[in-house]
Design an enzyme around this catalytic site. Structure first.
Site, short mmCIF file in Angstrom:
data_model
loop_
_atom_site.label_atom_id
_atom_site.label_comp_id
_atom_site.label_asym_id
_atom_site.label_seq_id
_atom_site.Cartn_x
_atom_site.Cartn_y
_atom_site.Cartn_z
N HIS A 179 9.08 1.58 -4.87
CA HIS A 179 7.83 3.01 -5.53
C HIS A 179 8.40 4.44 -5.04
O HIS A 179 8.29 5.58 -5.22
CB HIS A 179 6.80 3.16 -5.12
CG HIS A 179 6.50 2.57 -3.99
ND1 HIS A 179 5.67 4.63 -3.50
CD2 HIS A 179 5.66 2.29 -2.63
CE1 HIS A 179 4.94 3.92 -1.65
NE2 HIS A 179 5.89 2.44 -1.93
N CYS A 304 1.12 6.85 5.17
CA CYS A 304 1.15 5.74 6.12
C CYS A 304 -0.09 6.30 7.10
O CYS A 304 -0.97 5.53 7.54
CB CYS A 304 1.70 4.43 6.47
SG CYS A 304 2.92 4.17 5.16
#
Length: 361
Positions: A179, A304
């Site tokens: 991605h 993240c």
């Protein structure tokens, strides 16, 4: 959302049309790739063609490609390498590598057989390209004393944006996610140097040459391969050179209105699309919210780490004080970004900065 501008390509890139088409076609592939009948062989053929395409994109052989759910799963190979004792992790590496750290790489740490150095080729927050250290006598120096006999490279942000070949990198292992270069989320790859044996990432039916069991994600793998091929073409055609020009326009425009803003790594080799702006006294999270309301998607660092209130480890490793690092804002561009979007962002950011300073006066 109409009218919004997406400037968070390091978090995830928009799905490429080529990937979308390949995935739609793969949905009609019926067989289980482990089955021996015609339908199964058709599914197996799709996977192996995709494996060859991904191998071309990262400069390795098809046999060195192991499909995974992404770079995070691939990084779990740390601890599964033969004769491994400790993992030395670069201070600016992604959390996916730090999760497996046993000791931090520094000149005061032990050395010897079994040590693995884990590092990123390009940092997701700053865009700084570190590159693999020079190989000396079969060992990998990190600092004046520390050496490791294996190297794992996280090339997640690098593939498709800067030239990379696993064959000439000197790495034993590499990890990546689809991605980041326009493939679907939830698929990636572990690249293992030919002849390097590992304990399986997942145990079960023995798929992926016994290294990662479980029926393969045919749809995701097809999308990954199509995106990798398109990304490699963009790189060869100089698409990212234009992106770098836009990044430079952004930084020049911001600097004219906010001379106190620091562009981290500006004097170093960086990814062509990444600008990490540090503006003292203006928290990155506050900037993100203000720009989101203004119609721009940006971030305060690695996706993240979003929502986690803690010290920025990457900037801390680079010598930034906590109060300085708190003012970091990451803007990451892509091939579809336009100059108008960049200038609109700079104008909106400058306006928000002016409002904040006026309230503080």
């Amino acid at each position: 959302m109409s009218g919004r501008v997406y400037l968070d390509w390091n978090a995830t890139a928009p799905l490429r049309p080529e990937a979308r088409s390949a995935m739609a076609e793969a949905m009609d592939v019926l067989g289980n790739p482990s089955s021996v009948h015609a339908e199964g062989r058709a599914a197996r053929g799709l996977i192996e063609r995709a494996r060859a395409t991904v191998a071309d994109a990262v400069g390795c052989t098809p046999a060195e490609v192991v499909f995974t759910s992404g770079a995070t799963e691939a990084a779990s190979v740390l601890g599964r390498l033969p004769e491994q004792q400790d993992v030395l992790v670069d201070g600016t590496a992604h959390d996916a590598l730090w999760a497996h750290a046993r000791i931090e790489a520094s000149s005061e740490r032990p050395q010897g057989p079994g040590h693995v150095l884990a590092m990123g080729l390009a940092n997701s927050e700053t865009g700084i390209v570190t590159g693999p250290p020079e190989k000396v006598a079969g060992q990998w120096p990190f600092g004046p004393e520390v050496r490791a006999d294996r190297l794992l490279l996280d090339v997640t942000q690098a593939v498709g944006r800067i030239p990379f070949s696993f064959a000439w990198s000197g790495a034993d292992v590499a990890v990546l996610s689809a991605h980041k270069f326009g493939g679907p989320k939830g698929v990636g790859a572990l690249i293992l140097r030919d002849g390097l044996d590992i304990r399986a990432l997942l145990k079960g039916g023995g798929q992926e040459m016994g290294r990662r069991s479980g029926t393969e994600n045919i749809i995701g793998i097809a999308g990954m391969a199509a995106a990798a091929e398109a990304a490699l073409r963009d790189l060869a055609e100089g698409v990212w050179d234009r992106v770098a020009q836009l990044r430079n326009i952004l930084e020049k425009t911001i600097a004219e209105s906010s001379p106190e803003t620091i562009f981290v790594g500006k004097e170093l080799r960086r990814l062509p699309n990444t600008s990490l702006m540090v503006t003292p006294g203006w928290k990155g999270e506050t900037q993100v919210m203000a720009m989101d309301l203004a119609g721009f998607a940006v971030s305060a660092g690695s996706a993240c780490s979003s929502g986690k209130v803690r010290e920025n480890r990457v900037l801390a490793a680079m010598g930034f004080a906590p109060e300085e690092a708190a003012g970091a804002l990451r803007v990451s561009l892509g091939p579809t970004t336009t100059e108008d979007e960049v200038l609109r962002f700079a104008e909106a950011w400058t306006a928000q900065r002016a409002k904040r300073r006026a309230r503080a006066a």
